[in-house]
Design a protein around this motif. Sequence first.
Motif, PDB file in Angstrom:
ATOM      1  N   LYS A  37      21.196  -1.006 -33.687  1.00 19.87           N
ATOM      2  CA  LYS A  37      19.990  -1.619 -34.038  1.00 19.87           C
ATOM      3  C   LYS A  37      19.898  -2.565 -32.543  1.00 19.87           C
ATOM      4  O   LYS A  37      18.563  -2.624 -32.065  1.00 19.87           O
ATOM      5  CB  LYS A  37      20.301  -2.722 -35.023  1.00 19.87           C
ATOM      6  CG  LYS A  37      19.096  -3.734 -35.351  1.00 19.87           C
ATOM      7  CD  LYS A  37      19.221  -4.635 -36.655  1.00 19.87           C
ATOM      8  CE  LYS A  37      18.053  -5.297 -36.641  1.00 19.87           C
ATOM      9  NZ  LYS A  37      18.244  -6.251 -37.938  1.00 19.87           N
ATOM     10  N   GLY A  74      19.857  -3.491 -40.817  1.00 16.31           N
ATOM     11  CA  GLY A  74      20.924  -2.424 -40.673  1.00 16.31           C
ATOM     12  C   GLY A  74      22.011  -2.253 -41.394  1.00 16.31           C
ATOM     13  O   GLY A  74      22.289  -3.241 -42.282  1.00 16.31           O
ATOM     14  N   GLU A  98      25.176  -3.460 -36.138  1.00 18.51           N
ATOM     15  CA  GLU A  98      24.303  -3.026 -37.357  1.00 18.51           C
ATOM     16  C   GLU A  98      23.947  -1.701 -36.881  1.00 18.51           C
ATOM     17  O   GLU A  98      23.500  -1.455 -35.814  1.00 18.51           O
ATOM     18  CB  GLU A  98      23.261  -3.853 -37.663  1.00 18.51           C
ATOM     19  CG  GLU A  98      23.651  -5.131 -38.622  1.00 18.51           C
ATOM     20  CD  GLU A  98      22.341  -5.958 -38.835  1.00 18.51           C
ATOM     21  OE1 GLU A  98      21.588  -5.484 -39.873  1.00 18.51           O
ATOM     22  OE2 GLU A  98      22.134  -7.069 -38.108  1.00 18.51           O
ATOM     23  N   TYR A 133      21.609   2.110 -37.809  1.00 15.89           N
ATOM     24  CA  TYR A 133      20.543   2.649 -38.807  1.00 15.89           C
ATOM     25  C   TYR A 133      21.076   4.228 -38.976  1.00 15.89           C
ATOM     26  O   TYR A 133      21.123   5.077 -38.043  1.00 15.89           O
ATOM     27  CB  TYR A 133      19.276   2.756 -38.286  1.00 15.89           C
ATOM     28  CG  TYR A 133      18.586   1.328 -38.087  1.00 15.89           C
ATOM     29  CD1 TYR A 133      18.255   0.845 -39.160  1.00 15.89           C
ATOM     30  CD2 TYR A 133      18.188   1.011 -36.712  1.00 15.89           C
ATOM     31  CE1 TYR A 133      17.672  -0.721 -38.962  1.00 15.89           C
ATOM     32  CE2 TYR A 133      17.751  -0.349 -36.613  1.00 15.89           C
ATOM     33  CZ  TYR A 133      17.614  -1.138 -37.866  1.00 15.89           C
ATOM     34  OH  TYR A 133      17.046  -2.362 -37.541  1.00 15.89           O
ATOM     35  N   VAL A 186      14.176   4.663 -39.532  1.00 16.22           N
ATOM     36  CA  VAL A 186      13.838   3.480 -39.208  1.00 16.22           C
ATOM     37  C   VAL A 186      12.483   3.157 -38.573  1.00 16.22           C
ATOM     38  O   VAL A 186      12.182   3.935 -37.862  1.00 16.22           O
ATOM     39  CB  VAL A 186      15.165   2.653 -38.347  1.00 16.22           C
ATOM     40  CG1 VAL A 186      15.122   3.339 -36.799  1.00 16.22           C
ATOM     41  CG2 VAL A 186      14.582   1.066 -37.963  1.00 16.22           C
TER      42      VAL A 186
END
Length: 203
Positions: free
Chosen positions: A117, A140, A152, A154, A158
């Motif tokens: 992220k 995330g 964080e 994904y 996203v």
Amino acid sequence: MSLEHAREARRLTGKRDNESAPHADAQREGAGLAQLPVYPSTDFRLRNNEEYEMPRRFLQLGRVMLAALIVLSGSRAAVSADQPLPPDEAFRFKASFRGADTVLVEIVPAENHYLYKDKLRFHLKNANGVSIKELRLPPGEKKNDPFFGLIEVYKAPVRAVIVVNRASKATEFTLFASYQGCNEKIGLCYPPIEKLVDLKFPK
């Protein structure tokens, strides 16, 4: 001996010779047959068995070759599954307008891949009279990364929402995006990926 007696003697001699000739020919033929090779009957049965076994042997060989091909194909598939994907396949990127002043960026990680992220970056180029007003990112998933610690990431697609300020005469600009992610299965991290997208304001 008189002439008649001589003739009778020759006639009887010729008759005996003619009678003995077939016996001589039969003896010669018998002698010739005796010289021919004689094969036992089991030899013919063996040949018949061999002719019967040949198709079965080829069938068994074909089955072995087919099994080998299946194993080889599975090995190749396993090797291919462990090969890293090209960056554009590992993280599919697209950007487009959603409204008069909003750009939607979507990045889709492939299976067993994730994005960082805090590695997402956006800015504008060739943007006379246009600037970024707001960037919205979804939360995330927490991950203890071997390279960056607790961060964080994904793992699912996203969507980044970019709201821009626009001067009245501005018609277009170039969006610059940078992002980075990893293949979690094989432990490979990609270098930062950069994208340039030319966008025109909707009329």
